[in-house]
Design an enzyme around this catalytic site. Structure first.
Site, PDB file in Angstrom:
ATOM      1  N   LEU A 193      38.374  29.447  42.309  1.00 35.34           N
ATOM      2  CA  LEU A 193      36.991  29.224  42.743  1.00 35.34           C
ATOM      3  C   LEU A 193      36.039  29.864  41.748  1.00 35.34           C
ATOM      4  O   LEU A 193      35.974  31.087  41.643  1.00 35.34           O
ATOM      5  CB  LEU A 193      36.784  29.858  44.120  1.00 35.34           C
ATOM      6  CG  LEU A 193      37.556  29.220  45.275  1.00 35.34           C
ATOM      7  CD1 LEU A 193      37.523  30.127  46.493  1.00 35.34           C
ATOM      8  CD2 LEU A 193      36.972  27.871  45.611  1.00 35.34           C
ATOM      9  N   GLU A 247      33.379  37.067  58.201  1.00 30.11           N
ATOM     10  CA  GLU A 247      32.628  37.578  57.054  1.00 30.11           C
ATOM     11  C   GLU A 247      31.822  38.804  57.455  1.00 30.11           C
ATOM     12  O   GLU A 247      31.349  38.899  58.594  1.00 30.11           O
ATOM     13  CB  GLU A 247      31.693  36.489  56.507  1.00 30.11           C
ATOM     14  CG  GLU A 247      32.418  35.392  55.763  1.00 30.11           C
ATOM     15  CD  GLU A 247      33.385  35.924  54.720  1.00 30.11           C
ATOM     16  OE1 GLU A 247      32.929  36.513  53.733  1.00 30.11           O
ATOM     17  OE2 GLU A 247      34.610  35.765  54.906  1.00 30.11           O
ATOM     18  N   ARG A 299      24.116  37.935  43.341  1.00 30.42           N
ATOM     19  CA  ARG A 299      23.969  39.387  43.377  1.00 30.42           C
ATOM     20  C   ARG A 299      24.106  40.042  41.993  1.00 30.42           C
ATOM     21  O   ARG A 299      23.772  41.203  41.806  1.00 30.42           O
ATOM     22  CB  ARG A 299      24.990  39.991  44.356  1.00 30.42           C
ATOM     23  CG  ARG A 299      24.680  39.690  45.807  1.00 30.42           C
ATOM     24  CD  ARG A 299      25.865  39.943  46.737  1.00 30.42           C
ATOM     25  NE  ARG A 299      26.792  38.830  46.789  1.00 30.42           N
ATOM     26  CZ  ARG A 299      27.905  38.806  47.530  1.00 30.42           C
ATOM     27  NH1 ARG A 299      28.227  39.834  48.271  1.00 30.42           N
ATOM     28  NH2 ARG A 299      28.690  37.741  47.522  1.00 30.42           N
TER      29      ARG A 299
HETATM   30  C1  UD1 Z   1      34.840  35.788  49.860  1.00 29.92           C
HETATM   31  C2  UD1 Z   1      35.517  35.568  51.212  1.00 29.92           C
HETATM   32  C3  UD1 Z   1      35.690  36.947  51.884  1.00 29.92           C
HETATM   33  C4  UD1 Z   1      36.526  37.843  50.983  1.00 29.92           C
HETATM   34  C5  UD1 Z   1      35.909  37.934  49.573  1.00 29.92           C
HETATM   35  C6  UD1 Z   1      36.880  38.613  48.646  1.00 29.92           C
HETATM   36  C7  UD1 Z   1      34.799  33.402  52.051  1.00 29.92           C
HETATM   37  C8  UD1 Z   1      33.926  32.710  53.030  1.00 29.92           C
HETATM   38  N1  UD1 Z   1      34.709  34.735  52.050  1.00 29.92           N
HETATM   39  O1  UD1 Z   1      33.560  36.330  50.119  1.00 29.92           O
HETATM   40  O2  UD1 Z   1      36.347  36.801  53.134  1.00 29.92           O
HETATM   41  O3  UD1 Z   1      36.617  39.137  51.551  1.00 29.92           O
HETATM   42  O4  UD1 Z   1      35.645  36.619  49.044  1.00 29.92           O
HETATM   43  O5  UD1 Z   1      36.353  38.842  47.366  1.00 29.92           O
HETATM   44  O6  UD1 Z   1      35.539  32.766  51.354  1.00 29.92           O
HETATM   45  N2  UD1 Z   1      32.478  29.853  45.136  1.00 29.92           N
HETATM   46  C9  UD1 Z   1      32.552  28.524  44.793  1.00 29.92           C
HETATM   47  N3  UD1 Z   1      31.777  27.634  45.471  1.00 29.92           N
HETATM   48  C10 UD1 Z   1      30.969  27.997  46.486  1.00 29.92           C
HETATM   49  C11 UD1 Z   1      30.915  29.366  46.844  1.00 29.92           C
HETATM   50  C12 UD1 Z   1      31.692  30.267  46.154  1.00 29.92           C
HETATM   51  O7  UD1 Z   1      33.290  28.150  43.878  1.00 29.92           O
HETATM   52  O8  UD1 Z   1      30.311  27.101  47.057  1.00 29.92           O
HETATM   53  C13 UD1 Z   1      33.303  30.815  44.384  1.00 29.92           C
HETATM   54  C14 UD1 Z   1      32.521  31.901  43.715  1.00 29.92           C
HETATM   55  O9  UD1 Z   1      32.190  31.532  42.381  1.00 29.92           O
HETATM   56  C15 UD1 Z   1      33.486  33.089  43.722  1.00 29.92           C
HETATM   57  C16 UD1 Z   1      34.351  32.809  44.946  1.00 29.92           C
HETATM   58  O10 UD1 Z   1      34.154  31.467  45.280  1.00 29.92           O
HETATM   59  O11 UD1 Z   1      34.289  33.114  42.585  1.00 29.92           O
HETATM   60  C17 UD1 Z   1      33.968  33.695  46.132  1.00 29.92           C
HETATM   61  O12 UD1 Z   1      32.620  33.476  46.478  1.00 29.92           O
HETATM   62  P1  UD1 Z   1      31.676  34.659  46.931  1.00 29.92           P
HETATM   63  O13 UD1 Z   1      30.367  34.072  47.285  1.00 29.92           O
HETATM   64  O14 UD1 Z   1      31.719  35.757  45.969  1.00 29.92           O
HETATM   65  O15 UD1 Z   1      32.405  35.071  48.299  1.00 29.92           O
HETATM   66  P2  UD1 Z   1      32.373  36.480  49.013  1.00 29.92           P
HETATM   67  O16 UD1 Z   1      31.105  36.616  49.783  1.00 29.92           O
HETATM   68  O17 UD1 Z   1      32.717  37.555  48.058  1.00 29.92           O
HETATM   69 CA    CA Z   2      33.030  37.636  45.934  1.00 33.30          CA
END
Ligand code: UD1
Ligand code: CA
Length: 467
Positions: free
Chosen positions: A7, A170, A14
Site C-alpha cells: 500500500l 482504528e 501528517r
Molecule cells: C493503518 C491501519 C491501522 C494500523 C496501521 C499500522 C487501516 C484502516 N488502518 O493505519 O490499523 O495500526 O496502519 O501502521 O488500514 N494507503 C493507500 N491508499 C489509501 C490509504 C492509505 O495506499 O487510500 C496506504 C498509505 O500510503 C500507507 C498505508 O496505506 O502506506 C497505511 O495508510 P495510513 O493512512 O498510514 O494508515 P494508518 O492510519 O497508519
Molecule cells: Ca500508517
C-alpha cells in the site's frame, strides 16, 4: 503461491511534505524500497505496488531502483519479481486500495501478503513466520500484531483467548476503554485471496474518516488470527517526522550492533551514522561525528574521522580520513587523507599517498606514493607515481565552457602556487618552479620557470605627497 501487495498510494498528510510519504528516505533508502527489501525470503510470484498520490514519482523511483538492482538480483538467490503498479486514483482508504487489485488478481488462487508502504523496519523472517502460521492454520486471514508501550495512533486488535481476532478498531474510532488495549495492528496481513476477493466489495465506509478500511475484513471472513511480532520495533509505522526519526534511531542501533559484533570499533556511536548498505571489515575504527553512506566499503585497519563523510566510496586497508569528505571515489591502501580534504566525482587515489589539508580532488587519478599535502585543487587530472604536488598547486581545468584534462608524469614536482592551465601534459621528472603559470606541454626531465623574473631596484623609495 504467494502474491504481495504494498500500500503506497496515500499522501501521508501528517508528514507535511510535498514528497509522497513512501519516498521519504530512511538510512539511504526510501520507505517503500525498504518494504520491498523485506520480501527477500518470501519469493512471491507477483508483487503489486498500489500507487496514487504522486503516482508517477513513486513509479519512477521504484523503476530506477529495479533497473539498478535488476542485474544484481538475477545473480542472487533471493529473487524479487518485477514490480507491477496498480493505480488507486482516489485514496478512499486501505480497503479501497486493496479493492483495486481485483481485476489484476482475477483467477489467482494463492495467498496475498499485504504490507503497508510506511512500515519499513520489518525483518523478512517475521514475514516468513506470518506466512507459515497462516498456512499451517489454514486461516482466512492472519494479522501481524504487537503489544506497544504507547499504542497511540494504531488500530487496536481485540482477540479471544485463542488469538482469533474479533475486531480491529482504528485509534480515532476507539472508545476510551478500547484505547486501553495495547495490542495493535501492524498493518501487515496475509489473506486467502479467494476469501478476500469475495469480501472486498462488501466493505463499508462507516467510520470517523469515511474511508474503506481493510481492517474491517475481519468481520467478513473467518478465521482471522493474530500473530505477535517478537520485537515490536519492527512494526513502527511512519506517519510523521517524529516517527521517521525514531525509525532512523532503531535502524542505526541495528546497524551499529551488527558492525560492533563483527569487530568494528565505534567511538561515541551516538554521533555516528551508518547506512545499512555500507560494508565494513574487522578492525576498522570509526571516530565521532562520522557518517558512512550509500555503497561504501571500508577495509581493515582504516581509521575514519573524527568528522568525516564517506559516500559511495571504497577505502582500502589502513586508510585514515580525518575531517574529510569522500564521495564516489576509490582510495587504495595505506593512504592518509585530510584533515579537511574533499574527494569527489570519481577520484582514484593510488596506494600510499598523502592528500592533506584543504585539498580538493575532482575526477582525478593519483598513482602510488604521490603527495598532495596542502591547499590544492586538481580537477580532471591524471597524476603518476611518486609525484609531489606543491602547496597551492591548482589546475585551471575549466575555461568557462568546457573542462580540460591535465596529465602529470611520474616523479614530477610542482612548486608552490603553480597554476596548471589545462589542457596540459607534464612529462615525467619535471620540476616546476614555484609561482609558475604553465600553459604549454612539458617533455620529460625539464625544469620549467614560468613567471616574471624578479626586478630589484636598489635605493628606490616611494615618494609620499608631503615630500
Ligand atoms: C493503518 C491501519 C491501522 C494500523 C496501521 C499500522 C487501516 C484502516 N488502518 O493505519 O490499523 O495500526 O496502519 O501502521 O488500514 N494507503 C493507500 N491508499 C489509501 C490509504 C492509505 O495506499 O487510500 C496506504 C498509505 O500510503 C500507507 C498505508 O496505506 O502506506 C497505511 O495508510 P495510513 O493512512 O498510514 O494508515 P494508518 O492510519 O497508519
Ligand atoms: Ca500508517
Amino acid at each position: 503461491m504467494v502474491a504481495v501487495a504494498i500500500l503506497a498510494a496515500g499522501r501521508g498528510t501528517r508528514m507535511k511534505s510535498s514528497l509522497p510519504k513512501v519516498l521519504h528516505s530512511l538510512g539511504g533508502r526510501s520507505l517503500v524500497e525498504r518494504v520491498l527489501q523485506s520480501l527477500t525470503s518470501i519469493s512471491p510470484s507477483r508483487c503489486l505496488v498500489i500507487v496514487g498520490y504522486q503516482a508517477e514519482q513513486v513509479k519512477t523511483a521504484l523503476s530506477a531502483r529495479q533497473e539498478a538492482r535488476g542485474k544484481r538480483q538475477e545473480e542472487e538467490s533471493n529473487f524479487l519479481p518485477a514490480v507491477e503498479f496498480v493505480e488507486q486514483t482516489e485514496q478512499l482508504g486501505t480497503g479501497h486500495a486493496i479493492q483495486q487489485l481485483l481485476p489484476h488478481l482475477e483467477g489467482f488462487t494463492g495467498d496475498l501478503l499485504v504490507l503497508n508502504g510506511d512500515v519499513p523496519l520489518l525483518r523478512s523472517e517475521t514475514l516468513k513466520h506470518l506466512l507459515q502460521t497462516h498456512q499451517e492454520h489454514q486461516n482466512a486471514a492472519t494479522v501481524l500484531t504487537a503489544h506497544l508501550p504507547n499504542p497511540q495512533g494504531y488500530g487496536r486488535v481485540f482477540c479471544d483467548g485463542q488469538n482469533i481476532i474479533k475486531q480491529i478498531v482504528e485509534d480515532r474510532d476507539c472508545t476510551d476503554a478500547q484505547k486501553q488495549n495495547r495490542r495493535i495492528n501492524a498493518g501487515v496481513y496475509c489473506f486467502r485471496w479467494s476469501d478476500l476477493a469475495a469480501s472486498l466489495p462488501l466493505l463499508q465506509a462507516n467510520n470517523d474518516q469515511q474511508e474503506y478500511y481493510l481492517t474491517d475484513i475481519v468481520d467478513l471472513v473467518a478465521p482471522v488470527m493474530a500473530v505477535d511480532v517478537e520485537d515490536y520495533q519492527e512494526i513502527l509505522g511512519i506517519n510523521d517526522r517524529e516517527q521517521l526519526a525514531t525509525a532512523s534511531e532503531i535502524l542505526q542501533r541495528r546497524v551499529k550492533s551488527k558492525w560492533m559484533a563483527a569487530g568494528v570499533t565505534l567511538i561515541d556511536p551516538a554521533s555516528i551514522t551508518i547506512d545499512d548498505t555500507v560494508q565494513l571489515q574487522p578492525d576498522v575504527i570509526i571516530e565521532p561525528q562520522t557518517h558512512l553512506r550509500g555503497n561504501t566499503v571500508i577495509q581493515s585497519g582504516c581509521r575514519i574521522g573524527p568528522g568525516s563523510l564517506i559516500e559511495n566510496s571504497h577505502l582500502g586497508e589502513n586508510v585514515t580520513a580525518l575531517y574529510s569528505v569522500i564521495t564516489d571515489s576509490v582510495v587504495k591502501a595505506e593512504n592518509s587523507i585530510g584533515p579537511y580534504a574533499h574527494l569527489r566525482g570519481h577520484v582514484e587515489v593510488g596506494a600510499g599517498c598523502r592528500v592533506g589539508n584543504f585539498v580538493e580532488l575532482k575526477n582525478t587519478k593519483l598513482g602510488d606514493k604521490t603527495n598532495i599535502a596542502h591547499l590544492s585543487y586538481l580537477g580532471d587530472a591524471t597524476v603518476g607515481d611518486r609525484v609531489n604536488i606543491g602547496a597551492g598547486t591548482i589546475t585551471a581545468n575549466y575555461d568557462g565552457v568546457d573542462k580540460h584534462p591535465t596529465q602529470i608524469g611520474d616523479r614530477t614536482k610542482t612548486g608552490a602556487n603553480s597554476t596548471l592551465v589545462a589542457p596540459l601534459t607534464l612529462g615525467a621528472d619535471v620540476t616546476i618552479a614555484a609561482g609558475s603559470t604553465v600553459t604549454e606541454d612539458v617533455e620529460n626531465d625539464c625544469l620549467v620557470i614560468a613567471r616574471a623574473r624578479q626586478v630589484v631596484k636598489p635605493g628606490w623609495r616611494l615618494k609620499s605627497p608631503q615630500d
